[in-house]
Design a protein around this motif. Structure first.
Motif, PDB file in Angstrom:
ATOM      1  N   SER A   1       0.926  -0.761   0.233  1.00 48.69           N
ATOM      2  CA  SER A   1      -0.076  -0.163   0.008  1.00 48.69           C
ATOM      3  C   SER A   1       0.476   1.435  -0.320  1.00 48.69           C
ATOM      4  CB  SER A   1      -0.581  -0.061   1.422  1.00 48.69           C
ATOM      5  OG  SER A   1      -0.003   0.334   2.636  1.00 48.69           O
TER       6      SER A   1
ATOM      7  N   HIS B   1      -1.011  -4.004  -6.026  1.00 51.75           N
ATOM      8  CA  HIS B   1      -1.437  -2.670  -5.506  1.00 51.75           C
ATOM      9  C   HIS B   1      -2.661  -2.136  -5.554  1.00 51.75           C
ATOM     10  CE1 HIS B   1      -1.237   1.863  -4.983  1.00 51.75           C
ATOM     11  NE2 HIS B   1      -2.280   1.675  -3.179  1.00 51.75           N
TER      12      HIS B   1
ATOM     13  N   ASP C   1      -5.083   0.584  -5.957  1.00 54.78           N
ATOM     14  CA  ASP C   1      -5.197   1.994  -6.226  1.00 54.78           C
ATOM     15  C   ASP C   1      -6.592   2.076  -6.097  1.00 54.78           C
ATOM     16  OD1 ASP C   1      -4.772   4.441  -6.686  1.00 54.78           O
ATOM     17  OD2 ASP C   1      -3.675   4.010  -9.006  1.00 54.78           O
ATOM     18  N   THR C   2      -6.953   3.487  -5.291  1.00 52.99           N
ATOM     19  CA  THR C   2      -8.124   3.414  -5.603  1.00 52.99           C
ATOM     20  C   THR C   2      -8.192   4.845  -6.437  1.00 52.99           C
ATOM     21  OG1 THR C   2      -7.931   5.271  -3.517  1.00 52.99           O
ATOM     22  CG2 THR C   2      -8.520   2.963  -2.742  1.00 52.99           C
TER      23      THR C   2
ATOM     24  N   ASN D   1      -5.406   8.398  -3.775  1.00 48.52           N
ATOM     25  CA  ASN D   1      -4.272   8.259  -2.992  1.00 48.52           C
ATOM     26  C   ASN D   1      -3.724   9.297  -2.700  1.00 48.52           C
ATOM     27  OD1 ASN D   1      -4.208   5.010  -2.550  1.00 48.52           O
ATOM     28  ND2 ASN D   1      -4.455   4.785  -4.680  1.00 48.52           N
TER      29      ASN D   1
ATOM     30  N   THR E   1       2.674   8.887  -1.726  1.00 51.57           N
ATOM     31  CA  THR E   1       2.012   7.479  -1.249  1.00 51.57           C
ATOM     32  C   THR E   1       2.699   6.928  -3.475  1.00 51.57           C
ATOM     33  OG1 THR E   1       0.828   7.735  -0.176  1.00 51.57           O
ATOM     34  CG2 THR E   1       0.827   5.549  -0.920  1.00 51.57           C
TER      35      THR E   1
ATOM     36  N   ASP F   1      -6.993   5.441   1.957  1.00 53.23           N
ATOM     37  CA  ASP F   1      -7.746   6.323   0.777  1.00 53.23           C
ATOM     38  C   ASP F   1      -7.893   7.844   1.671  1.00 53.23           C
ATOM     39  OD1 ASP F   1      -9.512   7.554   0.071  1.00 53.23           O
ATOM     40  OD2 ASP F   1     -10.076   5.942  -1.365  1.00 53.23           O
TER      41      ASP F   1
END
Length: 301
Positions: free
Chosen positions: A35, A62, A64-65, A68, A72, A250
């Motif tokens: 993350s 990972h 990924d929303t 981020n 990061t 997030d």
């Protein structure tokens, strides 16, 4: 006769390395759930030590929303380039566009819960039979129920009453087709252990963990970072504060704390004096008393 002594951090390191080597021995296609947070960074560092001088034999994975912290993502990409490992990214945005999930609406909308579908889809697409996470038992009561090898059924679901015994640290990774595991090599570590280890090993971390000035708003009893992904409400006022983040996720749900801890030594001292858990500033954990366990039963990290 000289005595061989391990302090508690070295004991934890040895235990984690043993778990990582067991993962490599028992599974065919492992991946590290990365993350960009401190725990997944420590797990990746431990994997480097476990298999040195060879490269890490795990893919970095990972979810990924799309919401981020930019810091990061940059840290993730820089580390992947440094390690020379494969990176697989599961995109929540793609899951939304494909109709696999529906974006939440409302004043506290978040993409955090949507990650579960993306996570399970990407596991299936890539054939990962185990995903190595940085979960620790001290973080949250649902995570305290996890084993080192945590079985998931063919639907990716976790049943805390259907886990394998791990007497004498003997791990059973056998599973039927379609099932998979999560592995948690730093289960027995605390937040303090993680920070002391980062300090001792001089491990690079994202700047988000270090106190810095940032535009924030006060929401849900925490300093939420201002970003393009949140709408400032009429009753809220943007302020410039010296903050840092104890946990990363997030950007829409990860709250910061006011802090002047701008060195690792100061962070260790601050954590030692803290009276709130590190996930106390995560809005997703405040939705219900069992929010984490509910999500884990659905297949969450």
């Amino acid at each position: 006769m000289s005595k061989y002594y391990l302090n508690h951090l070295k004991e934890l390191e040895a235990e984690a390395i043993y778990v990582l080597r067991e993962v490599f021995a028992q599974f065919e296609n492992p991946a590290i759930l990365f993350s960009g947070g401190k725990d997944s960074i420590v797990v990746t560092h431990l994997a480097r030590k476990a298999f040195y001088p060879a490269k890490i034999p795990f893919t970095l994975f990972h979810v990924d929303t799309g919401h981020n912290f930019p810091e990061t993502i940059k840290f993730r990409d820089d580390l992947v380039e440094e390690l020379g490992v494969k990176l697989v990214v599961g995109s929540v945005e793609r899951s939304i566009q494909e109709g696999r999930v529906r974006e939440e609406t409302g004043k506290d909308a978040s993409r955090n819960r949507l990650q579960t579908t993306t996570l399970l889809d990407t596991i299936e697409e890539n054939g990962f039979d185990v995903c190595i996470g940085g979960g620790r038992r001290d973080e949250e009561k649902a995570r305290a129920k996890e084993r080192f090898f945590s079985h998931r059924d063919e639907f990716g679901q976790w049943d805390p009453k259907n886990q394998r015994p791990e007497l004498w640290n003997l791990f059973n990774g056998k599973h039927h087709p379609g099932e998979h595991f999560r592995a948690f090599p730093i289960s027995n570590w605390t937040e303090m252990d993680v920070w002391q280890y980062i300090l001792n090993e001089n491990i690079a971390i994202p700047s988000l963990y270090i106190a810095h000035e940032r535009d924030v708003i006060w929401r849900n009893n925490t300093w939420l970072p201002v970003s393009e992904h949140i709408t400032i409400r009429p009753e809220e006022q943007m302020e410039r504060k010296m903050v840092r983040f104890r946990t990363l996720g997030d950007i829409t749900i990860t709250g910061g704390i006011e802090s002047d801890a701008d060195t690792l030594e100061k962070i260790v001292a601050e954590v030692a004096a803290a009276r709130q858990t590190e996930r106390g500033n995560r809005a997703d954990d405040k939705r219900s008393e069992t929010s984490m366990e509910d999500r884990k039963r659905e297949g969450y990290f």
